[in-house]
Enzyme design. Structure first.
Site, short mmCIF file in Angstrom:
data_model
loop_
_atom_site.label_atom_id
_atom_site.label_comp_id
_atom_site.label_asym_id
_atom_site.label_seq_id
_atom_site.Cartn_x
_atom_site.Cartn_y
_atom_site.Cartn_z
N ASP A 64 0.99 -1.06 -0.12
CA ASP A 64 -0.09 -0.02 0.04
C ASP A 64 0.71 1.36 -0.12
O ASP A 64 1.73 1.48 0.78
CB ASP A 64 -0.76 -0.01 1.16
CG ASP A 64 -1.94 1.01 1.31
OD1 ASP A 64 -1.67 2.11 0.41
OD2 ASP A 64 -3.11 0.86 1.73
N VAL A 65 0.79 2.15 -1.10
CA VAL A 65 1.80 3.09 -1.21
C VAL A 65 1.41 4.24 0.01
O VAL A 65 2.34 5.10 0.12
CB VAL A 65 1.63 4.03 -2.40
CG1 VAL A 65 2.16 3.08 -3.59
CG2 VAL A 65 0.25 4.41 -2.81
N ASN A 91 0.76 5.40 -10.24
CA ASN A 91 -0.62 5.06 -11.08
C ASN A 91 -1.57 4.65 -10.25
O ASN A 91 -2.64 4.44 -10.49
CB ASN A 91 -0.20 4.18 -12.05
CG ASN A 91 -1.26 3.46 -12.82
OD1 ASN A 91 -2.05 4.28 -13.34
ND2 ASN A 91 -1.96 2.27 -12.67
N SER A 143 -5.00 12.85 -15.39
CA SER A 143 -6.28 12.35 -15.84
C SER A 143 -6.90 13.64 -16.47
O SER A 143 -6.39 14.73 -16.70
CB SER A 143 -7.32 12.41 -14.75
OG SER A 143 -8.73 12.11 -15.19
N TYR A 156 -11.73 13.37 -6.99
CA TYR A 156 -10.83 12.71 -7.74
C TYR A 156 -10.27 13.86 -8.84
O TYR A 156 -8.80 13.73 -9.15
CB TYR A 156 -11.60 11.86 -8.91
CG TYR A 156 -10.73 11.14 -9.75
CD1 TYR A 156 -10.17 9.95 -9.30
CD2 TYR A 156 -10.59 11.63 -11.20
CE1 TYR A 156 -9.26 9.36 -10.59
CE2 TYR A 156 -9.90 10.69 -12.08
CZ TYR A 156 -9.26 9.63 -12.04
OH TYR A 156 -8.55 9.01 -12.76
N LYS A 160 -5.94 14.60 -8.83
CA LYS A 160 -5.40 14.49 -10.19
C LYS A 160 -4.84 16.01 -10.59
O LYS A 160 -3.77 16.19 -11.14
CB LYS A 160 -6.12 14.15 -11.22
CG LYS A 160 -6.68 12.55 -10.94
CD LYS A 160 -5.46 11.62 -11.24
CE LYS A 160 -5.42 10.18 -11.49
NZ LYS A 160 -4.32 9.31 -11.34
#
Length: 253
Positions: A64-65, A91, A143, A156, A160
């Protein structure tokens, strides 16, 4: 410039969210270009399946980053078993489609933590080795939501869009040290996530295609080939850019 300028022989690419979709597409293109890849993700099953499909040049770590404390040890393990990481592709992410009035602060924070904090934590963990070697390529997968207004994805879009500021700041700071930092902004790419998002919504599909000059959805390899280019010697004078790979959607009408 020769074809070898686009090769990645001897490189080790660490790809978060690498087991499916765009991550897997980028991994496939990286392997084809000569790199070894290490896929990161939270679920072992898709990672294992992806590595089996990619062959001996592919490896994985269940990671898990957002777990900042575990990342240095993971990087040390990769360096020992695969080689020093020279390419990082941020990503990993989660999607949240809800009206702004129904988006809780908790769910907003979860999106920010995975994309922004996780991306920074992975980058930060890889930097000491890159700085010591005086070379490296870092990519953030942005994105269309970084570039144009899309309704019902406020969290989101915020995450992004944050990538773009991170790319410019990191590129300005790290490029003098030989580390290039760039972003790719994918358009609408064929994937299970896209199919789920459209979910038989013909009107939405037609709207997307109607504003895409190339009049089709992209393929994961379209993003993968762009990632190979930005990580290769062919892009040795490219840093701090955001490359839309979107069939023209960001400029279409």
């Amino acid at each position: 410039m020769t074809a070898s300028a686009f090769e990645l022989n001897g490189e080790v690419a660490l790809i978060s969210g690498g087991g499916t979709g765009l991550g897997l597409g980028m991994a496939r293109c990286m392997v084809d270009a000569g790199a070894k890849v290490v896929l990161l993700g939270r679920r072992e099953a898709p990672l294992k399946e992806a590595v089996e499909s990619l062959g001996e040049a592919a490896h994985y770590r269940v990671q898990d980053v957002r777990d900042e404390s575990a990342l240095p040890g993971m990087l040390a393990s990769v360096q020992e078993q695969v080689g020093p990481v020279s390419i990082v592709i941020n990503n990993a992410g989660v999607h949240l489609k809800k009206p702004a009035t129904e988006t809780s602060l908790e769910s907003f924070q979860q999106v920010i933590e995975t994309h922004v904090l996780g991306g920074f934590a992975l980058t930060q963990a890889a930097l000491p080795g890159m700085l010591e070697r005086g070379t490296g390529s870092i990519l953030f997968i942005a994105s269309m939501a970084s570039l144009i207004g899309i309704p019902q994805v406020v969290a989101y879009s915020a995450a992004k869009s944050a990538y773009l500021g991170m790319v410019r700041s990191l590129a300005a700071e790290l490029s003098p040290e030989g580390i290039r930092v760039n972003a790719i902004a994918p358009g609408w790419i064929e994937s299970p996530m896209l199919r789920q998002a459209l979910n038989g919504d013909e009107a939405r599909s037609n709207k997307i295609l109607g504003r895409t000059p190339l009049a089709r959805f992209g393929e994961p390899d379209d993003i993968g080939n762009a990632a190979v280019y930005l990580s290769s010697p062919a892009a040795r004078f490219v840093t701090g850019v955001v490359l839309p790979v979107d069939g023209g959607a960001s400029i279409g009408f």
